[in-house]
Motif scaffolding. Structure first.
Motif, PDB file in Angstrom:
ATOM      1  N   TRP A  82       0.887  -1.156   0.000  1.00 44.15           N
ATOM      2  CA  TRP A  82       0.000   0.000   0.000  1.00 44.15           C
ATOM      3  C   TRP A  82       0.929   1.211   0.000  1.00 44.15           C
ATOM      4  O   TRP A  82       1.678   1.398   0.956  1.00 44.15           O
ATOM      5  N   LYS A  85       4.347   0.347   0.988  1.00 46.77           N
ATOM      6  CA  LYS A  85       4.588  -0.233   2.319  1.00 46.77           C
ATOM      7  C   LYS A  85       3.868  -1.570   2.373  1.00 46.77           C
ATOM      8  O   LYS A  85       2.733  -1.669   1.897  1.00 46.77           O
ATOM      9  N   GLU A  89       1.460  -3.641   7.370  1.00 50.28           N
ATOM     10  CA  GLU A  89       2.001  -2.595   8.256  1.00 50.28           C
ATOM     11  C   GLU A  89       1.450  -1.224   7.922  1.00 50.28           C
ATOM     12  O   GLU A  89       1.779  -0.240   8.580  1.00 50.28           O
ATOM     13  N   ALA A  90       0.636  -1.148   6.866  1.00 47.88           N
ATOM     14  CA  ALA A  90       0.223   0.181   6.399  1.00 47.88           C
ATOM     15  C   ALA A  90      -1.149   0.552   6.950  1.00 47.88           C
ATOM     16  O   ALA A  90      -1.939  -0.308   7.326  1.00 47.88           O
ATOM     17  N   GLN A  91      -1.398   1.846   6.973  1.00 46.30           N
ATOM     18  CA  GLN A  91      -2.713   2.356   7.332  1.00 46.30           C
ATOM     19  C   GLN A  91      -3.506   2.450   6.028  1.00 46.30           C
ATOM     20  O   GLN A  91      -3.365   3.425   5.307  1.00 46.30           O
ATOM     21  N   ILE A  92      -4.275   1.435   5.730  1.00 36.56           N
ATOM     22  CA  ILE A  92      -4.920   1.444   4.425  1.00 36.56           C
ATOM     23  C   ILE A  92      -6.296   2.081   4.499  1.00 36.56           C
ATOM     24  O   ILE A  92      -6.927   2.107   5.543  1.00 36.56           O
ATOM     25  N   ASN A  93      -6.728   2.626   3.350  1.00 38.21           N
ATOM     26  CA  ASN A  93      -8.025   3.289   3.304  1.00 38.21           C
ATOM     27  C   ASN A  93      -8.806   2.781   2.094  1.00 38.21           C
ATOM     28  O   ASN A  93      -8.766   3.365   1.025  1.00 38.21           O
ATOM     29  N   ARG A 120     -14.182   4.275  12.982  1.00 37.49           N
ATOM     30  CA  ARG A 120     -12.971   5.083  12.771  1.00 37.49           C
ATOM     31  C   ARG A 120     -12.894   6.250  13.751  1.00 37.49           C
ATOM     32  O   ARG A 120     -12.046   7.135  13.588  1.00 37.49           O
ATOM     33  N   GLU A 170      -9.727   5.622  -0.456  1.00 34.27           N
ATOM     34  CA  GLU A 170      -8.843   5.955  -1.565  1.00 34.27           C
ATOM     35  C   GLU A 170      -9.100   4.983  -2.721  1.00 34.27           C
ATOM     36  O   GLU A 170      -9.049   5.367  -3.883  1.00 34.27           O
TER      37      GLU A 170
END
Ligand code: ADP
Ligand code: MG
Length: 460
Positions: A82, A85, A89-93, A120, A170
């Motif tokens: 993502w 990354k 480990e990523a902050q996905i949206n 959220r 996203e």
């Protein structure tokens, strides 16, 4: 169709993918036997600015792919990134809209849409305001207090969309979102989705839709990836250059649908030419196929076709050519594919157009034709090059068939490997590149070549 009518889509430079899958594979273990592979090593990128449709027959692994790309399921091998990354480990949206509406039956429409915002940590006022706005956007103003069971399927899916979009993902993922709806409702929702996307009413940067419906893919997508099965792999990946709004009856539309239909129903068809693909960019087959699929056509057939095309002024409609030859189109296509692979013919919007080298070939006498065929075949066909190289490398200039079958069956079924080799033999013999001893199942170099090779390399 020209590129002028189609706005150029942003071609993300490497590294700008939102989601990038690198050699992802998926296996499932089975109680009875060994694990089965559902997805073979696949690369895939989701870039900003496009609606990407993943099209494939049922069971080809579309949902599995979506689950891996959204981080819902871990690949058995490979990695999903993502924004470069590792996805874990990523902050996905992202949001996902499923076929079954997956709404909470005990919550009202408004509460269903608010739920992901609550998860959220958005404040109650913020939740309410954003959810009401989104419900209005999807045409559900006035239904805030209703419960899912009081709504039609189409309206429930609108709630599904509102709930997915309210978090401003996203990437919006959809897994067969319209297939549980009646035809009219599905069509309405598709147009509304396109409108939201075109007007930028949704802040979403990319849409990924899984479907088994060819027309749906051609209607919506900027780019289509076709999956094949057993195990799932990318057969072809291309841009749809038809401007929006698209007309299902337009020729470019039906041509593309026919083409995809052919690719989907005939696993032996090499996806080479995409109709309505005006920028001349080669179709990317991300499966990283080592070997092209050789169309099963004879050199004599290629020569005959080229002569006919030349006779017609160098260009003619493929269907008309088939008619003139009293060929079924399916019988003509391998010959067209072969001529194309050899660089003798170009296929453009349903027309076959002879190239310069094709015209030279068609105008030559047989010995020169063989020479031209030999040049074209060695330049364009990896398998033929490899056979010749292997024969030249061996001191006795002879190699058993199994040697090549072993290489081919990494990529093709056993049966197809045999057919590939059979075609290679026909082409290689015609071009006098090598010969094949059917009794001993061995390839060998023709006499003169052998002598030349010996003269050059000394007697061994
Ligand atoms: P599609 O969405 O294209 O119809 P799926 O991704 O759902 O395909 O499934 C692809 C293949 O993987 C199918 O053969 C299916 O039976 C198999 N499969 C999917 N999920 C599992 C699982 N949890 N365990 C074992 N096999 C599975
Ligand atoms: Mg599925």
């Amino acid at each position: 169709m020209t590129s002028a009518t189609t706005p150029a889509l942003p071609q993300a430079p490497a590294g700008e993918a939102i989601i990038r899958a690198e050699k992802i594979e998926k296996y499932y273990s089975q109680p009875s036997e060994n694990r089965i592979q559902v997805i073979s090593a696949t690369d895939l990128e989701i870039v900003p600015g496009e609606i990407l449709a993943l099209l494939g027959p049922s069971g080809s692994g579309k949902s599995t792919m979506l689950r891996m790309l959204t981080g819902l399921s871990r690949p058995s091998a490979g990695q999903v990134y993502w924004h470069e990354k590792p996805i874990a480990e990523a902050q996905i949206n992202v949001s996902i809209v499923f076929q079954s509406f997956a709404l909470f039956p005990w919550l009202t429409v408004l509460e269903n849409v608010e739920a992901p915002l609550q998860a959220r940590g958005v404040s109650p006022d913020g939740r309410r305001e954003r959810s009401l706005r989104m419900l209005d956007t999807v045409g559900l103003a006035g239904f805030e207090a209703a419960y899912p069971k009081e709504l039609s399927g189409g309206m429930r899916q609108r709630v599904g969309f509102a709930r997915a979009l309210v978090v401003e993902p996203e990437v919006l993922f959809m897994d067969e979102p319209f297939s549980a709806l009646d035809v009219l409702t599905a069509e309405n929702l598709r147009s509304e989705l396109l409108e939201l996307w075109a007007n930028k009413t949704m802040p979403t940067k990319a849409v990924f839709i899984v479907t088994h419906n060819i027309e749906e893919a051609v209607l919506l997508a900027d780019r289509i990836i076709v999956l094949g099965r057993n195990p799932g792999h990318i057969r072809t990946d291309f841009r749809v250059q038809i401007p929006q709004p698209r007309d299902r009856k337009a020729e470019a539309f039906t041509q593309l649908v026919d083409y995809i239909y052919k690719v989907l129903t005939r696993p032996d068809v090499v996806p080479t030419e995409i109709p309505t693909h005006p920028d001349g960019k080669k179709v990317r087959d991300q499966r990283q196929m080592r070997y092209q699929m050789l169309p099963h056509a004879r050199p004599g057939g290629v020569a005959g076709l080229l002569e006919l095309v030349l006779d017609k002024g160098g260009r003619d409609d493929i269907y008309r050519l088939a008619d003139d030859l009293a060929f079924e189109i399916d019988d003509l296509l391998p010959i067209v594919d072969a001529a194309q692979l050899l660089g003798f013919l170009k296929v453009e919007e349903g027309d076959a157009a002879i190239t310069e080298s094709g015209a030279e070939f068609a105008n030559s006498e047989i010995l020169h034709q063989k020479e031209l065929f030999r040049e074209a075949a060695t330049a364009n066909v990896l398998l033929l090059r490899q056979i010749v190289r292997a024969l030249e490398a061996k001191s006795d200039h002879s190699v058993p068939e199994d040697f090549f079958l072993d290489m081919l069956d990494e990529q093709f079924s056993d049966e197809e490997s045999l057919r590939q080799l059979e075609t290679a033999i026909t082409w290689g013999r015609y071009a006098e590149l090598f010969d094949f001893d059917a009794a001993r199942r061995r390839f060998f170099l023709p006499k003169e070549e052998e002598e030349e090779a010996e003269a050059a390399g000394g007697v061994e």
